[in-house]
Scaffold this motif. Sequence first.
Motif, PDB file in Angstrom:
ATOM      1  N   LYS A   1     -26.673 -11.690 -50.905  1.00 53.87           N
ATOM      2  CA  LYS A   1     -27.609 -11.188 -50.137  1.00 53.87           C
ATOM      3  C   LYS A   1     -28.718 -10.562 -51.124  1.00 53.87           C
ATOM      4  CE  LYS A   1     -26.438 -11.783 -46.049  1.00 53.87           C
ATOM      5  NZ  LYS A   1     -27.137 -12.534 -45.031  1.00 53.87           N
ATOM      6  N   LYS A   2     -30.076 -10.450 -51.017  1.00 53.45           N
ATOM      7  CA  LYS A   2     -31.189 -10.026 -51.714  1.00 53.45           C
ATOM      8  C   LYS A   2     -32.058  -9.192 -51.046  1.00 53.45           C
ATOM      9  CE  LYS A   2     -30.924 -14.125 -54.671  1.00 53.45           C
ATOM     10  NZ  LYS A   2     -31.615 -15.346 -55.350  1.00 53.45           N
ATOM     11  N   ILE A   3     -32.906  -8.643 -51.564  1.00 57.83           N
ATOM     12  CA  ILE A   3     -34.213  -7.836 -51.213  1.00 57.83           C
ATOM     13  C   ILE A   3     -35.456  -8.751 -51.401  1.00 57.83           C
ATOM     14  CG2 ILE A   3     -35.672  -5.912 -51.551  1.00 57.83           C
ATOM     15  CD1 ILE A   3     -33.485  -4.338 -52.228  1.00 57.83           C
ATOM     16  N   LEU A   4     -36.391  -8.855 -50.379  1.00 57.00           N
ATOM     17  CA  LEU A   4     -37.532  -9.868 -50.503  1.00 57.00           C
ATOM     18  C   LEU A   4     -38.532  -8.698 -50.524  1.00 57.00           C
ATOM     19  CD1 LEU A   4     -39.034 -12.364 -50.695  1.00 57.00           C
ATOM     20  CD2 LEU A   4     -39.076 -12.338 -48.222  1.00 57.00           C
TER      21      LEU A   4
ATOM     22  N   LEU B   1     -30.848 -10.278 -57.605  1.00 56.84           N
ATOM     23  CA  LEU B   1     -30.708  -9.294 -56.301  1.00 56.84           C
ATOM     24  C   LEU B   1     -31.974  -9.159 -55.687  1.00 56.84           C
ATOM     25  CD1 LEU B   1     -28.176  -6.606 -57.582  1.00 56.84           C
ATOM     26  CD2 LEU B   1     -27.689  -8.677 -56.231  1.00 56.84           C
ATOM     27  N   ILE B   2     -33.139  -9.373 -56.345  1.00 60.80           N
ATOM     28  CA  ILE B   2     -34.511  -9.162 -55.877  1.00 60.80           C
ATOM     29  C   ILE B   2     -35.367 -10.398 -56.119  1.00 60.80           C
ATOM     30  CG2 ILE B   2     -36.381  -7.721 -55.998  1.00 60.80           C
ATOM     31  CD1 ILE B   2     -34.082  -5.845 -57.590  1.00 60.80           C
ATOM     32  N   GLU B   3     -36.252 -10.643 -55.079  1.00 64.61           N
ATOM     33  CA  GLU B   3     -36.931 -11.708 -54.853  1.00 64.61           C
ATOM     34  C   GLU B   3     -38.397 -11.298 -54.802  1.00 64.61           C
ATOM     35  OE1 GLU B   3     -36.029 -15.420 -52.446  1.00 64.61           O
ATOM     36  OE2 GLU B   3     -34.248 -15.514 -53.626  1.00 64.61           O
ATOM     37  N   LEU B   4     -39.446 -11.649 -55.553  1.00 65.08           N
ATOM     38  CA  LEU B   4     -40.729 -11.450 -55.528  1.00 65.08           C
ATOM     39  C   LEU B   4     -41.589 -12.515 -54.724  1.00 65.08           C
ATOM     40  CD1 LEU B   4     -41.473  -9.107 -58.461  1.00 65.08           C
ATOM     41  CD2 LEU B   4     -40.340  -8.401 -56.523  1.00 65.08           C
ATOM     42  N   GLU B   5     -42.446 -11.951 -54.040  1.00 65.73           N
ATOM     43  CA  GLU B   5     -43.522 -12.883 -53.701  1.00 65.73           C
ATOM     44  C   GLU B   5     -44.936 -12.243 -53.626  1.00 65.73           C
ATOM     45  OE1 GLU B   5     -43.629 -16.042 -53.676  1.00 65.73           O
ATOM     46  OE2 GLU B   5     -41.174 -16.451 -53.480  1.00 65.73           O
TER      47      GLU B   5
ATOM     48  N   HIS C   1     -34.525 -16.306 -43.963  1.00 66.59           N
ATOM     49  CA  HIS C   1     -34.555 -15.023 -43.774  1.00 66.59           C
ATOM     50  C   HIS C   1     -33.112 -14.318 -43.787  1.00 66.59           C
ATOM     51  CE1 HIS C   1     -34.140 -16.676 -39.569  1.00 66.59           C
ATOM     52  NE2 HIS C   1     -33.279 -15.759 -39.253  1.00 66.59           N
ATOM     53  N   SER C   2     -32.340 -15.314 -43.433  1.00 61.25           N
ATOM     54  CA  SER C   2     -30.837 -14.625 -43.494  1.00 61.25           C
ATOM     55  C   SER C   2     -30.243 -14.447 -44.541  1.00 61.25           C
ATOM     56  CB  SER C   2     -29.985 -15.803 -42.711  1.00 61.25           C
ATOM     57  OG  SER C   2     -29.777 -17.010 -43.529  1.00 61.25           O
ATOM     58  N   ASN C   3     -30.957 -14.751 -46.014  1.00 60.06           N
ATOM     59  CA  ASN C   3     -30.451 -14.582 -47.208  1.00 60.06           C
ATOM     60  C   ASN C   3     -30.745 -12.990 -47.812  1.00 60.06           C
ATOM     61  OD1 ASN C   3     -29.969 -17.156 -47.299  1.00 60.06           O
ATOM     62  ND2 ASN C   3     -31.582 -17.825 -48.656  1.00 60.06           N
ATOM     63  N   TYR C   4     -31.754 -12.300 -46.854  1.00 59.98           N
ATOM     64  CA  TYR C   4     -32.079 -11.093 -47.041  1.00 59.98           C
ATOM     65  C   TYR C   4     -31.586  -9.890 -46.572  1.00 59.98           C
ATOM     66  CZ  TYR C   4     -35.265 -14.256 -49.465  1.00 59.98           C
ATOM     67  OH  TYR C   4     -35.979 -15.492 -50.285  1.00 59.98           O
ATOM     68  N   ILE C   5     -31.100  -8.943 -47.017  1.00 64.27           N
ATOM     69  CA  ILE C   5     -30.524  -7.656 -46.571  1.00 64.27           C
ATOM     70  C   ILE C   5     -31.850  -6.556 -46.247  1.00 64.27           C
ATOM     71  CG2 ILE C   5     -29.901  -6.451 -48.526  1.00 64.27           C
ATOM     72  CD1 ILE C   5     -27.982  -6.755 -45.460  1.00 64.27           C
ATOM     73  N   LEU C   6     -32.948  -6.858 -46.971  1.00 62.24           N
ATOM     74  CA  LEU C   6     -33.955  -5.757 -46.718  1.00 62.24           C
ATOM     75  C   LEU C   6     -35.488  -6.583 -46.907  1.00 62.24           C
ATOM     76  CD1 LEU C   6     -34.206  -2.833 -46.059  1.00 62.24           C
ATOM     77  CD2 LEU C   6     -34.399  -2.449 -48.519  1.00 62.24           C
ATOM     78  N   PHE C   7     -36.153  -6.311 -46.198  1.00 64.28           N
ATOM     79  CA  PHE C   7     -37.562  -6.753 -46.442  1.00 64.28           C
ATOM     80  C   PHE C   7     -38.742  -5.586 -46.740  1.00 64.28           C
ATOM     81  CE2 PHE C   7     -35.297  -9.761 -43.777  1.00 64.28           C
ATOM     82  CZ  PHE C   7     -35.711 -10.931 -44.087  1.00 64.28           C
ATOM     83  N   ILE C   8     -39.351  -5.770 -47.881  1.00 64.53           N
ATOM     84  CA  ILE C   8     -40.437  -4.486 -48.120  1.00 64.53           C
ATOM     85  C   ILE C   8     -41.606  -5.388 -48.361  1.00 64.53           C
ATOM     86  CG2 ILE C   8     -41.044  -2.575 -49.752  1.00 64.53           C
ATOM     87  CD1 ILE C   8     -38.143  -2.562 -50.790  1.00 64.53           C
TER      88      ILE C   8
ATOM     89  N   SER D   1     -24.794  -1.292 -49.572  1.00 67.18           N
ATOM     90  CA  SER D   1     -23.375  -1.399 -50.112  1.00 67.18           C
ATOM     91  C   SER D   1     -23.193  -2.895 -50.739  1.00 67.18           C
ATOM     92  CB  SER D   1     -22.257  -1.099 -49.363  1.00 67.18           C
ATOM     93  OG  SER D   1     -22.253  -2.067 -48.099  1.00 67.18           O
ATOM     94  N   ILE D   2     -23.702  -3.755 -49.986  1.00 64.89           N
ATOM     95  CA  ILE D   2     -23.386  -5.311 -50.334  1.00 64.89           C
ATOM     96  C   ILE D   2     -24.376  -5.437 -51.566  1.00 64.89           C
ATOM     97  CG2 ILE D   2     -25.413  -6.019 -49.067  1.00 64.89           C
ATOM     98  CD1 ILE D   2     -22.089  -7.831 -49.911  1.00 64.89           C
ATOM     99  N   LEU D   3     -25.476  -4.994 -52.001  1.00 65.56           N
ATOM    100  CA  LEU D   3     -26.310  -4.970 -53.240  1.00 65.56           C
ATOM    101  C   LEU D   3     -25.482  -4.268 -54.372  1.00 65.56           C
ATOM    102  CD1 LEU D   3     -29.955  -4.455 -52.453  1.00 65.56           C
ATOM    103  CD2 LEU D   3     -28.679  -6.612 -52.701  1.00 65.56           C
ATOM    104  N   ASN D   4     -24.866  -3.027 -53.967  1.00 60.15           N
ATOM    105  CA  ASN D   4     -23.948  -2.525 -55.181  1.00 60.15           C
ATOM    106  C   ASN D   4     -22.678  -3.211 -55.385  1.00 60.15           C
ATOM    107  OD1 ASN D   4     -25.714  -0.192 -55.017  1.00 60.15           O
ATOM    108  ND2 ASN D   4     -24.795   0.725 -53.391  1.00 60.15           N
ATOM    109  N   LEU D   5     -22.196  -3.813 -54.592  1.00 59.26           N
ATOM    110  CA  LEU D   5     -20.908  -4.822 -54.708  1.00 59.26           C
ATOM    111  C   LEU D   5     -21.429  -6.006 -55.581  1.00 59.26           C
ATOM    112  CD1 LEU D   5     -17.879  -4.425 -53.986  1.00 59.26           C
ATOM    113  CD2 LEU D   5     -18.358  -5.958 -52.103  1.00 59.26           C
ATOM    114  N   GLN D   6     -22.516  -6.663 -55.317  1.00 59.59           N
ATOM    115  CA  GLN D   6     -22.878  -7.607 -55.975  1.00 59.59           C
ATOM    116  C   GLN D   6     -23.264  -7.355 -57.417  1.00 59.59           C
ATOM    117  OE1 GLN D   6     -24.686 -10.407 -52.257  1.00 59.59           O
ATOM    118  NE2 GLN D   6     -26.129  -9.123 -53.522  1.00 59.59           N
ATOM    119  N   HIS D   7     -24.000  -6.066 -57.562  1.00 58.34           N
ATOM    120  CA  HIS D   7     -24.280  -5.716 -58.873  1.00 58.34           C
ATOM    121  C   HIS D   7     -23.156  -5.379 -60.006  1.00 58.34           C
ATOM    122  CE1 HIS D   7     -26.979  -3.667 -62.012  1.00 58.34           C
ATOM    123  NE2 HIS D   7     -26.425  -2.535 -61.889  1.00 58.34           N
ATOM    124  N   GLU D   8     -22.130  -4.650 -59.300  1.00 63.48           N
ATOM    125  CA  GLU D   8     -21.028  -4.294 -60.131  1.00 63.48           C
ATOM    126  C   GLU D   8     -20.063  -5.428 -60.537  1.00 63.48           C
ATOM    127  OE1 GLU D   8     -19.251  -1.745 -57.205  1.00 63.48           O
ATOM    128  OE2 GLU D   8     -20.735  -0.358 -57.441  1.00 63.48           O
TER     129      GLU D   8
END
Length: 311
Positions: free
Chosen positions: A2-5, A60-64, A78-85, A190-197
């Motif tokens: 999971k990532k942030i877009l 963990l982060i994708e930029l466009e 869209h299912s790949n992302y846990i958050l959209f900013i 939490s899923i981002l933290n888990l992936q990062h750790e």
Amino acid sequence: MKKILFVEDELSKNIPRITRLFSKYLSKKKIRKLEELEADESGYGAEPEEVKAVVEESGLIELEYRFPDALRKIIHHHSNYILFIIDRNLVECGYEFSEIAGIDPKYSESQYEKFFEREGDYLLHKLLYSGVDVMRKFYFLTAYSAQNEIRGCEEIKTLIDFGKFNTENFIEKGGDRDFDRLCNEIEKISILNLQHENKPYLDILRKNIGERPADNFLKILEEKDDERRIGDNLKEMRNLYEQILKEVSERIPDMKKSCENDRGNIVMGKITADWLSGNEHINIIIRNFFFSIKGIASDFGSHNNARERAI
């Protein structure tokens, strides 16, 4: 995975905001590189692709920075992302109607006119109609306050009236309080933290065995406190362990012929542990872990092939 877009049409001008939002997931080296790009005195400034490349190394982060590229990801992935900013106005990096229509056949010329300078609104609606919980997963970056942004925008007002969206989902670019709030929301995922750790272990699994084993390992970690999943996860842990042994046996000379059982498989057992230890591929600490994991997983788990038994 999971990532942030993060979508912003002026990446080079927003390096401090990007660093502030994602500092937890960016190494000191990457932050220094971003600061160097920001301080560029060549007269040309940092290229958006340079900023994008540095940040995306985090995994963990994708930029466009272009509306068409963001739309393609939102429609197909869209299912790949846990958050959209997403910046609400994405017109800085120009695009043509035909380019968008080629990605989204439902995009009409009237929508091109309607959403020009409000491209983020179109992305929001595409996510909403895809079943994404935009209340929890979507934030607008805006130049003005939420009240100013929604004034005269009936679609957004309707979403708010029906409880599908909230003024709290607007992040004013110049508002420190808004940015602090968004930073806190990101740090609580939490899923981002888990992936990062666990990034080194996930990277090893992906590189050597494949995407699915890495995802299965992450799922085990994510569900480790769920009593209902203990048995199934121990079974999955055993299967993952044997996948690792199989891959190792293909790379270490003579291991396969020395450790495989009468069915030609490498399984968790004394013969395998003794051979690895005797040939100095593992030390006593790893050998002890080998048997600890074997014992726990064997009590609850089974092989991929139910007829298999450990040696």
